[in-house]
Design an enzyme around this catalytic site. Structure first.
Site, PDB file in Angstrom:
ATOM      1  N   LYS A  77       0.843  -1.203   0.000  1.00  0.00           N
ATOM      2  CA  LYS A  77       0.000   0.000   0.000  1.00  0.00           C
ATOM      3  C   LYS A  77       0.874   1.247   0.000  1.00  0.00           C
ATOM      4  O   LYS A  77       0.622   2.194  -0.750  1.00  0.00           O
ATOM      5  CB  LYS A  77      -0.928   0.002   1.223  1.00  0.00           C
ATOM      6  CG  LYS A  77      -2.121  -0.925   1.044  1.00  0.00           C
ATOM      7  CD  LYS A  77      -2.876  -1.170   2.332  1.00  0.00           C
ATOM      8  CE  LYS A  77      -3.911  -2.272   2.101  1.00  0.00           C
ATOM      9  NZ  LYS A  77      -4.479  -2.822   3.330  1.00  0.00           N
ATOM     10  N   GLN A 121      -4.976  -1.677   9.426  1.00  0.00           N
ATOM     11  CA  GLN A 121      -4.861  -3.024   8.847  1.00  0.00           C
ATOM     12  C   GLN A 121      -5.449  -4.057   9.807  1.00  0.00           C
ATOM     13  O   GLN A 121      -5.069  -4.123  10.979  1.00  0.00           O
ATOM     14  CB  GLN A 121      -3.377  -3.327   8.570  1.00  0.00           C
ATOM     15  CG  GLN A 121      -3.130  -4.640   7.867  1.00  0.00           C
ATOM     16  CD  GLN A 121      -3.675  -4.678   6.448  1.00  0.00           C
ATOM     17  OE1 GLN A 121      -3.512  -3.733   5.679  1.00  0.00           O
ATOM     18  NE2 GLN A 121      -4.350  -5.764   6.102  1.00  0.00           N
ATOM     19  N   ASP A 144     -11.446   2.912   3.938  1.00  0.00           N
ATOM     20  CA  ASP A 144     -11.865   1.507   3.831  1.00  0.00           C
ATOM     21  C   ASP A 144     -13.389   1.400   3.770  1.00  0.00           C
ATOM     22  O   ASP A 144     -13.926   0.343   3.445  1.00  0.00           O
ATOM     23  CB  ASP A 144     -11.373   0.727   5.067  1.00  0.00           C
ATOM     24  CG  ASP A 144     -10.312  -0.286   4.697  1.00  0.00           C
ATOM     25  OD1 ASP A 144     -10.186  -0.597   3.497  1.00  0.00           O
ATOM     26  OD2 ASP A 144      -9.618  -0.770   5.614  1.00  0.00           O
TER      27      ASP A 144
END
Ligand code: NDP
Length: 319
Positions: A77, A121, A144
């Site tokens: 990422k 994460q 997200d």
């Protein structure tokens, strides 16, 4: 609004029977190529934003502990964020961190004007309440799309940041079909990160959506009527060729690691929820695993970061 070209490679498939030998052409929806093209478009957008406003979006990724798979995702990422011209902020925290201290990091990132997107994460260690952490992220920075505000806006038709994997699926479908109005879609899986937001996105596109799950009766009959079948289950190859209507489009979100003795002792391989070789004899178009939906996720995360930046900073953009 995306106009991406060359995302699909065409593979001829030979199917033999006693009496016939016929050639069917199945389109392989290549997520790697699509994601690469999307990243190139996003790089141009970031460069245009920098010229216009003198600043670029920033994405903060929080990694707790040292799960090797999570470390790889976070590294990728970071690399892709920088390649796209954006700023990347990594926060590596020990696996022993307590909830309060993790929440303090999130509060700081919420306040930081250079941070447009925050991603924590998953999975998080047992002492942490993951939902509490996700709900602490500023919804405007929730790239997200897991915050309850964004989930609510998605289902009620508001301006939401949308979870990356289902949005990646939608981009592939729109690229393939153009208009999705009236399509009969079956989504297998009802998780908050894939199945439910996928269904909500498709309802927005005026599809007729069925969600199947582990308690559904006669999954095969349900799947068999779908123009578009999306499998997000996490069970290796449970969707066999006889589940698929001739000419359907099949998206396989599942990622399952299984033993691969043919590659050598102790070796493994990745497969999807769909038995690819059988399914592609039925489908008009299908995503492979690996190389289908998986590569789309980070590219869509970058897209969401730009979208979040533009909304927060009142930048005019055309994603
Ligand atoms: P979850 O485990 O949260 O959800 C799985 C869903 O599948 C549940 O709704 C479950 O039903 C349903 N299910 C399980 N078994 C069956 C069955 N036999 N028949 C019908 N439905 C069944 O998984 P996720 O949604 O998080 O992920 C699904 C898959 O997608 C996984 O393989 C995951 O690795 C992959 N994934 C890939 C991503 C990517 O490509 N980047 C991102 C996210 C996920 P019930 O609700 O009744 O339990």
């Amino acid at each position: 609004r995306f106009c991406l070209k060359n995302i699909c490679s065409i593979q001829p498939i030979l199917r033999f029977s006693k009496t016939e030998r016929r050639t069917q052409v199945t389109k392989i929806l290549d997520g790697k190529v699509f994601a690469k093209n999307l990243r190139e478009e996003l790089t141009q957008t970031v460069s245009a934003l920098q010229k216009e406003y003198g600043e670029v979006p920033g994405l903060a990724v929080v990694l707790v502990g040292n799960n090797p798979a999570s470390e790889v995702y976070v590294r990728n990422k970071g690399i892709q964020t920088k390649e796209c011209g954006m700023r990347s902020f990594e926060h590596k925290l020990p696996s022993t961190i307590q909830q309060e201290d993790l929440l303090k990091v999130i509060y700081q990132l919420n306040e930081d004007p250079e941070v447009d997107g925050i991603l924590v994460q998953l999975p998080l260690p047992d002492q942490i309440d993951a939902q509490k952490v996700l709900d602490t992220i500023d919804p405007a920075k929730d790239v997200d799309g897991f915050h309850i505000i964004n989930a609510g806006r998605l289902t009620t038709g508001g301006e939401a940041l949308v979870p990356c994997t289902p949005l990646g699926c939608l981009l592939l479908l729109k690229d393939h079909f153009g208009d999705l109005t009236g399509k009969d879609v079956v989504v297998i899986g009802r998780s908050n990160i894939v199945g439910k937001p996928m269904a909500a996105l498709l309802i927005r596109e005026s599809c007729t959506v069925t969600i199947a799950h582990s308690k559904s009766q006669d999954l095969k009959a349900i799947c068999k009527r779908a123009d578009i079948l999306i499998a997000a289950v996490g069970r290796p190859e449970i969707i066999t060729g006889d589940f698929i209507k001739k000419g359907a489009v099949v998206l396989d979100v599942g990622i399952n690691r299984i033993p691969a003795p043919e590659k050598g002792e102790g070796k493994t391989k990745l497969v999807g929820d769909v038995a690819f070789e059988e399914a592609k004899l039925q489908a008009e178009a299908i995503t492979p695993v690996p190389g289908g939906i998986g590569p789309m996720t980070i590219a869509v995360l970058l897209r969401n970061t730009i979208e979040a930046a533009c909304r927060r900073r009142n930048w005019v953009y055309n994603l």
